[in-house]
Design a protein around this motif. Structure first.
Motif, PDB file in Angstrom:
ATOM      1  N   ALA A 136       0.823  -1.203   0.000  1.00 32.05           N
ATOM      2  CA  ALA A 136       0.000   0.000   0.000  1.00 32.05           C
ATOM      3  C   ALA A 136       0.861   1.258   0.000  1.00 32.05           C
ATOM      4  O   ALA A 136       0.552   2.233  -0.683  1.00 32.05           O
ATOM      5  N   ILE A 137       1.952   1.236   0.749  1.00 30.94           N
ATOM      6  CA  ILE A 137       2.851   2.397   0.754  1.00 30.94           C
ATOM      7  C   ILE A 137       3.490   2.570  -0.618  1.00 30.94           C
ATOM      8  O   ILE A 137       3.659   3.680  -1.105  1.00 30.94           O
ATOM      9  N   VAL A 190      -7.882  -1.420  -0.625  1.00 29.37           N
ATOM     10  CA  VAL A 190      -7.845  -2.032  -1.955  1.00 29.37           C
ATOM     11  C   VAL A 190      -6.820  -3.158  -2.009  1.00 29.37           C
ATOM     12  O   VAL A 190      -7.100  -4.250  -2.505  1.00 29.37           O
ATOM     13  N   VAL A 191      -5.632  -2.924  -1.478  1.00 34.42           N
ATOM     14  CA  VAL A 191      -4.588  -3.953  -1.492  1.00 34.42           C
ATOM     15  C   VAL A 191      -5.014  -5.149  -0.638  1.00 34.42           C
ATOM     16  O   VAL A 191      -4.806  -6.302  -1.020  1.00 34.42           O
ATOM     17  N   ALA A 192      -5.631  -4.891   0.511  1.00 36.67           N
ATOM     18  CA  ALA A 192      -6.116  -5.985   1.345  1.00 36.67           C
ATOM     19  C   ALA A 192      -7.191  -6.796   0.616  1.00 36.67           C
ATOM     20  O   ALA A 192      -7.218  -8.024   0.699  1.00 36.67           O
ATOM     21  N   TRP A 201     -14.665   1.567 -10.413  1.00 34.24           N
ATOM     22  CA  TRP A 201     -13.683   1.652  -9.344  1.00 34.24           C
ATOM     23  C   TRP A 201     -12.300   1.478  -9.958  1.00 34.24           C
ATOM     24  O   TRP A 201     -11.743   0.388 -10.013  1.00 34.24           O
ATOM     25  N   GLY A 202     -11.736   2.558 -10.420  1.00 34.71           N
ATOM     26  CA  GLY A 202     -10.491   2.523 -11.173  1.00 34.71           C
ATOM     27  C   GLY A 202      -9.296   2.025 -10.395  1.00 34.71           C
ATOM     28  O   GLY A 202      -8.494   1.241 -10.899  1.00 34.71           O
ATOM     29  N   LEU A 203      -9.161   2.459  -9.129  1.00 42.07           N
ATOM     30  CA  LEU A 203      -8.004   2.049  -8.343  1.00 42.07           C
ATOM     31  C   LEU A 203      -8.024   0.551  -8.066  1.00 42.07           C
ATOM     32  O   LEU A 203      -7.002  -0.128  -8.194  1.00 42.07           O
ATOM     33  N   LEU A 204      -9.191   0.017  -7.717  1.00 37.31           N
ATOM     34  CA  LEU A 204      -9.310  -1.423  -7.465  1.00 37.31           C
ATOM     35  C   LEU A 204      -9.006  -2.218  -8.724  1.00 37.31           C
ATOM     36  O   LEU A 204      -8.307  -3.234  -8.672  1.00 37.31           O
TER      37      LEU A 204
END
Length: 176
Positions: free
Chosen positions: A5-6, A22-24, A140-143
């Motif tokens: 995530a970082i 999102v990463v989780a 949901w673009g980031l996901l």
């Protein structure tokens, strides 16, 4: 997954919480898909952080302790100013139920074929591709982006990651 995530939120700290979620979600879906596929084959799937133990082809060419490779995503994202995201942090091991089985009149140890292990790895990749398609259609673009990037990095045949298991277990599926 905090390191991932970082690495994704390198340019902006405001999106760090949403990137953590999102990463989780992406990693969680991949892990659940592999565990369900492992249950289908009658084995346990154990997820571990990616480590490197050997550095050569000789049996004596290895480190005393495995070296964790979780720092690679952070360094790669930092070196490229957040332009490249690397998600090669998890590997899985398959544990068969201990026991012996009679085959052809001989007592043999039960072992999972490489093809089955590669199908378990393919299940995780396909789950992330389906999540990316669903997220893209929902807006949901980031996901969608994180999920497809994770699926891409999972198919690279390196070390004992998913891509190597797919490449050596079912080469036809890796090329598709």
């Amino acid at each position: 997954f905090v390191i991932l995530a970082i690495a994704v939120a390198y340019k902006s700290n405001e999106v760090l919480v949403s990137v953590l979620v999102v990463v989780a979600l992406v990693l969680g879906l991949n892990i659940v898909a592999k565990k369900l596929a492992g249950r289908r084959f009658g084995v346990s799937v154990i997820m571990k952080p990616w480590t490197i133990y050997s550095y050569g082809l000789k049996p004596s060419s290895h480190f005393k302790k495995p070296i964790p490779m979780g720092w690679i995503p952070f360094i790669l994202s930092y070196a490229t100013s957040g332009a490249v995201w690397c998600f090669t942090v998890l590997k899985f091991n398959v544990i068969t139920r201990p026991g012996w089985m009679y085959r052809g009149g001989y007592k043999t140890y039960v072992r999972l074929p490489e093809r089955a292990s590669s199908l378990i790895a393919i299940t995780g990749v396909l789950a992330n591709i389906l999540l990316a398609l669903f997220a893209f259609s929902a807006g949901w673009g980031l996901l969608a982006k994180v999920s497809i990037v994770y699926a891409f990095w999972s198919t690279i045949p390196f070390s004992d990651l998913d891509g190597a298991k797919i490449f050596f277990g079912t080469p036809w599926a890796w090329f598709v």
